[in-house]
Design a protein around this motif. Structure first.
Motif, PDB file in Angstrom:
ATOM      1  N   ASP A 191     -11.942 -21.419   0.055  1.00 55.27           N
ATOM      2  CA  ASP A 191     -13.031 -20.475   0.285  1.00 55.27           C
ATOM      3  C   ASP A 191     -12.551 -19.026   0.309  1.00 55.27           C
ATOM      4  O   ASP A 191     -13.255 -18.131  -0.160  1.00 55.27           O
ATOM      5  N   ASP A 192     -11.378 -18.792   0.859  1.00 52.71           N
ATOM      6  CA  ASP A 192     -10.825 -17.442   0.944  1.00 52.71           C
ATOM      7  C   ASP A 192      -9.503 -17.393   0.197  1.00 52.71           C
ATOM      8  O   ASP A 192      -8.583 -18.161   0.493  1.00 52.71           O
ATOM      9  N   ILE A 193      -9.407 -16.459  -0.755  1.00 47.42           N
ATOM     10  CA  ILE A 193      -8.182 -16.322  -1.528  1.00 47.42           C
ATOM     11  C   ILE A 193      -7.258 -15.338  -0.821  1.00 47.42           C
ATOM     12  O   ILE A 193      -7.607 -14.168  -0.644  1.00 47.42           O
ATOM     13  N   PRO A 194      -6.075 -15.776  -0.403  1.00 48.68           N
ATOM     14  CA  PRO A 194      -5.132 -14.861   0.251  1.00 48.68           C
ATOM     15  C   PRO A 194      -4.748 -13.715  -0.683  1.00 48.68           C
ATOM     16  O   PRO A 194      -4.748 -13.861  -1.907  1.00 48.68           O
ATOM     17  N   GLU A 195      -4.412 -12.590  -0.102  1.00 45.21           N
ATOM     18  CA  GLU A 195      -4.080 -11.402  -0.881  1.00 45.21           C
ATOM     19  C   GLU A 195      -2.925 -11.669  -1.843  1.00 45.21           C
ATOM     20  O   GLU A 195      -2.927 -11.202  -2.991  1.00 45.21           O
ATOM     21  N   HIS A 196      -1.929 -12.450  -1.403  1.00 45.13           N
ATOM     22  CA  HIS A 196      -0.756 -12.677  -2.244  1.00 45.13           C
ATOM     23  C   HIS A 196      -1.036 -13.623  -3.410  1.00 45.13           C
ATOM     24  O   HIS A 196      -0.180 -13.789  -4.286  1.00 45.13           O
ATOM     25  N   ARG A 197      -2.209 -14.265  -3.432  1.00 41.13           N
ATOM     26  CA  ARG A 197      -2.580 -15.130  -4.557  1.00 41.13           C
ATOM     27  C   ARG A 197      -3.636 -14.492  -5.461  1.00 41.13           C
ATOM     28  O   ARG A 197      -3.929 -15.001  -6.534  1.00 41.13           O
ATOM     29  N   MET A 198      -4.211 -13.385  -5.033  1.00 43.30           N
ATOM     30  CA  MET A 198      -5.332 -12.802  -5.766  1.00 43.30           C
ATOM     31  C   MET A 198      -4.941 -12.394  -7.182  1.00 43.30           C
ATOM     32  O   MET A 198      -5.691 -12.630  -8.142  1.00 43.30           O
ATOM     33  N   ALA A 199      -3.767 -11.790  -7.346  1.00 43.11           N
ATOM     34  CA  ALA A 199      -3.355 -11.331  -8.678  1.00 43.11           C
ATOM     35  C   ALA A 199      -3.223 -12.497  -9.645  1.00 43.11           C
ATOM     36  O   ALA A 199      -3.622 -12.406 -10.816  1.00 43.11           O
ATOM     37  N   ALA A 200      -2.651 -13.631  -9.183  1.00 42.83           N
ATOM     38  CA  ALA A 200      -2.483 -14.796 -10.057  1.00 42.83           C
ATOM     39  C   ALA A 200      -3.835 -15.389 -10.438  1.00 42.83           C
ATOM     40  O   ALA A 200      -4.039 -15.800 -11.595  1.00 42.83           O
ATOM     41  N   VAL A 201      -4.776 -15.438  -9.480  1.00 41.19           N
ATOM     42  CA  VAL A 201      -6.115 -15.964  -9.767  1.00 41.19           C
ATOM     43  C   VAL A 201      -6.809 -15.096 -10.804  1.00 41.19           C
ATOM     44  O   VAL A 201      -7.385 -15.595 -11.788  1.00 41.19           O
ATOM     45  N   ASP A 202      -6.766 -13.779 -10.617  1.00 41.56           N
ATOM     46  CA  ASP A 202      -7.432 -12.867 -11.553  1.00 41.56           C
ATOM     47  C   ASP A 202      -6.800 -12.931 -12.940  1.00 41.56           C
ATOM     48  O   ASP A 202      -7.503 -12.895 -13.957  1.00 41.56           O
ATOM     49  N   GLU A 203      -5.472 -13.041 -12.989  1.00 44.25           N
ATOM     50  CA  GLU A 203      -4.803 -13.100 -14.288  1.00 44.25           C
ATOM     51  C   GLU A 203      -5.112 -14.406 -15.015  1.00 44.25           C
ATOM     52  O   GLU A 203      -5.258 -14.419 -16.252  1.00 44.25           O
ATOM     53  N   LEU A 204      -5.237 -15.502 -14.286  1.00 46.42           N
ATOM     54  CA  LEU A 204      -5.604 -16.768 -14.915  1.00 46.42           C
ATOM     55  C   LEU A 204      -6.986 -16.666 -15.543  1.00 46.42           C
ATOM     56  O   LEU A 204      -7.202 -17.116 -16.680  1.00 46.42           O
ATOM     57  N   ILE A 205      -7.933 -16.084 -14.834  1.00 45.42           N
ATOM     58  CA  ILE A 205      -9.275 -15.919 -15.379  1.00 45.42           C
ATOM     59  C   ILE A 205      -9.234 -15.055 -16.638  1.00 45.42           C
ATOM     60  O   ILE A 205      -9.869 -15.376 -17.667  1.00 45.42           O
ATOM     61  N   THR A 206      -8.465 -13.972 -16.594  1.00 42.74           N
ATOM     62  CA  THR A 206      -8.364 -13.076 -17.750  1.00 42.74           C
ATOM     63  C   THR A 206      -7.731 -13.791 -18.948  1.00 42.74           C
ATOM     64  O   THR A 206      -8.221 -13.687 -20.083  1.00 42.74           O
ATOM     65  N   GLN A 207      -6.646 -14.509 -18.706  1.00 44.19           N
ATOM     66  CA  GLN A 207      -5.952 -15.204 -19.782  1.00 44.19           C
ATOM     67  C   GLN A 207      -6.842 -16.277 -20.418  1.00 44.19           C
ATOM     68  O   GLN A 207      -6.912 -16.397 -21.651  1.00 44.19           O
ATOM     69  N   LEU A 208      -7.514 -17.070 -19.601  1.00 46.73           N
ATOM     70  CA  LEU A 208      -8.370 -18.128 -20.137  1.00 46.73           C
ATOM     71  C   LEU A 208      -9.577 -17.549 -20.859  1.00 46.73           C
ATOM     72  O   LEU A 208     -10.022 -18.072 -21.884  1.00 46.73           O
ATOM     73  N   ASP A 209     -10.130 -16.466 -20.316  1.00 46.95           N
ATOM     74  CA  ASP A 209     -11.279 -15.821 -20.952  1.00 46.95           C
ATOM     75  C   ASP A 209     -10.917 -15.369 -22.358  1.00 46.95           C
ATOM     76  O   ASP A 209     -11.659 -15.602 -23.326  1.00 46.95           O
TER      77      ASP A 209
END
Length: 541
Positions: free
Chosen positions: A206-224
């Motif tokens: 439910d809550d994305i820790p700050e230290h994981r946010m960059a990896a989550v955003d980059e995965l979305i960008t790469q897959l998009d």
């Protein structure tokens, strides 16, 4: 995905074939032509030339997905260059025509190697065959699946040496000729082997820790970006341009978002296959017999089932979760028609298709190969039923889409299989890193060839957003604890990074869904008599 077929014969063998005396080769070549025609139903041509007392036969079929001009293979020019092409270049023009133009500008082996490398993407017989698809076990060949780590070439003057190379049990040993070793192409990135030191335990999705946010955003960008490239430039009939999306709801969502590249008024077909499996039905009739003594268990399995007491339904696990997820897509992605295609496969129909599927997937021949291949075969066929909404009556529907996006690579790159938990239990994070590398290394030999041969038999092309080189490089380079965490419960820890990305985009159902392998979620596993108690890596009978 187009089909290609290439044969080299010595002159005497070619004469016998032309005179009708070499029935083995003639019959085999005709069957291979038919099999490759299924991959490219729009155009087919054959041409033959003679070089150094050898007859070279080129056959190619065309599946038109790009360009507005009629194109037939093999591609050829006035200088004697010939190209049969089965792959993707990513151009508004015909793939093969574009590549042929580029190759014609090269005049060295190194140039040809570099040109092909820039694309993401038999001793006992008197002939050699290269083919996109097989016709199963056949006395006319000893078929092997060529690896993808290099580009193969054949020097007609050194034909016997080249044949020995292609049939060598190890393709890349130090003893191989220098000209072959020099043709290595680009490799997938290696898995990051950095060991985590007491990483913090995630609290949930439910809550994305700050230290994981960059990896989550980059995965979305790469897959998009990867999905966008795979739906771009499909300049063909509109009814062929919708996308068959299987396995991952996130890919469906990203396909919807690429409205600037694919008209949002065009539908997306979501293929969902379910099998009537007598082994599962027997549990309803006789109860769970797993605890019975071995002899009594075998006797029970031999007894015919009384179907009169069973209402055969297709509410397999993947069907139930799929129906939930398509409603979430309809809510989050308005303006797009989502055709949830229910592909229901009766037992008799699946067994009738087994010889066809077995021939297509050959030389893959294990129980697991059949379980996966038969599910892909009926899914790609696209014949089923759709409903306008929950509770509505179904009506027959056949998908005419020619491109199938699937999620192959997500489990291998992000740790989606149950065996990753077992590895962690036995060997900690190091064992998981080793397992991730093993899974990535065997995707080409275990999955890609087999799946392509099966899916393309219906004149469809499959594309893999997770196997884009940029996506693989990003995910392989992440520290292991950023991608999965087996310390969390099932449904949270496996593919954790992908789950976090799905939840961030609002795909809650997909984010919290428990992973099931396709053969178990669709009930395609172990249906045939004799397969029930056999392990997946054993050969089919």
């Amino acid at each position: 995905m187009c089909g290609i077929l290439f044969a080299i014969q010595d002159a005497a063998s070619s004469d016998r074939a032309c005179n009708g005396t070499d029935s083995t080769f003639q019959g085999l070549f005709r069957r291979l032509q038919d099999a490759n025609t299924s991959r490219g139903p729009d155009a087919q041509e054959t041409m033959r030339i003679t070089v150094e007392n050898h007859t070279l036969s080129f056959f190619a079929s065309e599946l038109r997905l790009r360009g507005d001009a009629y194109i037939a293979q093999p591609h050829r020019d006035d200088d004697g260059n010939i190209l049969c092409w089965n792959g993707e270049v990513g151009s508004e023009e015909n793939d093969g025509s574009k590549l042929f133009s580029l190759l014609r500008t090269q005049d060295t082996q190194d140039g040809i190697r570099d040109c092909l490398g820039s694309i993401e993407g038999p001793p006992q017989n008197p002939y050699l065959l290269l083919t996109s698809v097989s016709v199963g076990s056949h006395p006319g060949y000893e078929l092997d699946e060529l690896p993808t780590e290099c580009v193969f070439s054949i020097d007609i003057d050194k034909l016997s040496e080249a044949c020995r190379v292609i049939n060598a049990p190890q393709y890349f040993s130090r003893e191989l000729p220098a000209w072959l070793l020099a043709l290595r192409s680009a490799r997938l990135s290696a898995v990051n082997r950095t060991m985590p030191v007491d990483p913090s335990l995630p609290k949930g999705l439910d809550d994305i820790p700050e230290h994981r946010m960059a990896a989550v955003d980059e995965l979305i960008t790469q897959l998009d970006h990867s999905v966008m490239l795979r739906v771009l430039h499909l300049l063909v009939k509109p009814e062929w341009r919708c996308f068959l999306v299987e396995v991952l709801t996130l890919l469906c969502w990203l396909s919807w978002r690429t409205g600037n590249h694919a008209d949002k008024s065009e539908p997306i077909d979501l293929l969902n296959v379910a099998f009537e499996n007598p082994r599962k039905i027997s549990v309803q009739v006789t109860g769970n017999i797993g605890g019975l003594p071995k002899r009594e268990k075998k006797q029970k399995l031999r007894e015919p089932l009384d179907y009169s007491t069973v209402d055969v339904a297709y509410d397999v696990p993947d069907r139930l979760t799929g129906l939930q997820e398509v409603e979430e897509l309809r809510r989050l992605c308005p303006g797009r028609v989502w055709n949830f295609v229910e592909v229901n496969v009766p037992f008799e129909k699946s067994q009738g298709a087994r010889p066809i599927v077995e021939a297509l997937m050959f030389p893959s021949r294990t129980v697991m190969d059949m379980s996966l291949a038969i599910a892909l075969y009926f899914a790609a066929r696209g014949v089923g039923q759709v409903r306008s909404g929950p509770g509505a009556d179904p009506h027959p529907y056949t998908s005419r889409a020619r491109v199938l996006l699937n999620g192959l690579g997500s489990d291998e790159l992000l740790g989606g299989y149950g065996r990753f938990r077992t590895a962690f239990k036995n060997g900690g994070w190091q064992a998981i890193i080793d397992e991730l590398q093993l899974e990535l290394d065997r995707i080409p030999t275990r999955n890609l060839g087999r799946d392509d041969r099966v899916i393309s038999s219906h004149g469809k092309e499959t594309r893999h957003p997770f196997l884009s080189l940029s996506v693989v490089s990003f995910l392989a380079g992440l520290p292991v604890h950023q991608k999965l965490d087996p310390r969390l419960e099932s449904g949270l820890g496996e593919k954790m990074l992908l789950r976090l990305a799905a939840v961030k985009l609002g795909l809650v159902e997909a984010g919290f869904r428990k992973k099931r392998a396709m053969q178990f979620g669709s009930h395609s596993a172990r249906m045939a008599s004799g397969d029930g108690d056999r392990k997946g890596d054993l050969l089919i009978k």
